[in-house]
Design a protein around this motif. Sequence first.
Motif: not given
Length: 228
Positions: A8, A12, A46, A49, A86, A150, A152
Amino acid sequence: MIPLRPVSVCLERLVRTAGGAPLLTHYGPAGERTELSVASFANWVAKTRNLADELGVDADAAVDLPVLADRPAHWMGLVWPFALWQAGASVHLGAPAADVAVVGPDAPAPVAPTTIACSLDPWGRALADLPAGVLDFSSEALAQSDAAASTPGAADDPAWADAERTLTVADVAALEPITDRVLARPATAWDATALLARAILGGGSVVFTESDADPARTAASEKARVLA
């Protein structure tokens, strides 16, 4: 010690350095073609998420992805593992008691407390006339913000589990990077997810096909290397 670079975080970075480059190209069974740039794919990640956050998905949630098991090459299903990673969550393919299940468009029905249906339309158009208890992925995701930080999981946190493997965040980050453009017809959810993760880790790109067209000809037109 080499620092951990979760996939993730690498996504980015790619958005910042090569956002307009192709990342995922999909050929459907009838030859329909959809191409997502790094930025386009990251935007869907995104939004997904943020949808997962809205639905209360956290690191302890069991999220199953039948849509990815049924159609591993399709971009809409592939958005989900990267969105979950993410958010610091994981994939539990085939979980017997999932909290969230993401299914395909064929006779969708509630199979978990939260069930989300993907149209698998080449352009991500929404499904209509869904039964009670089933949310449309496109409608719900497109209503979300384009921005998502993000967060993670740690190296030893789970990232993926299916009948054949259990992998951590570090395991995924340690996949061999793909630095060029490759074409494949992935047979399983993990095959597709791993190839796309490898492309993100290495700055490459993937062409996934479900078409019966000659892969060598498709690879030539896409300027891609064919993977077995």
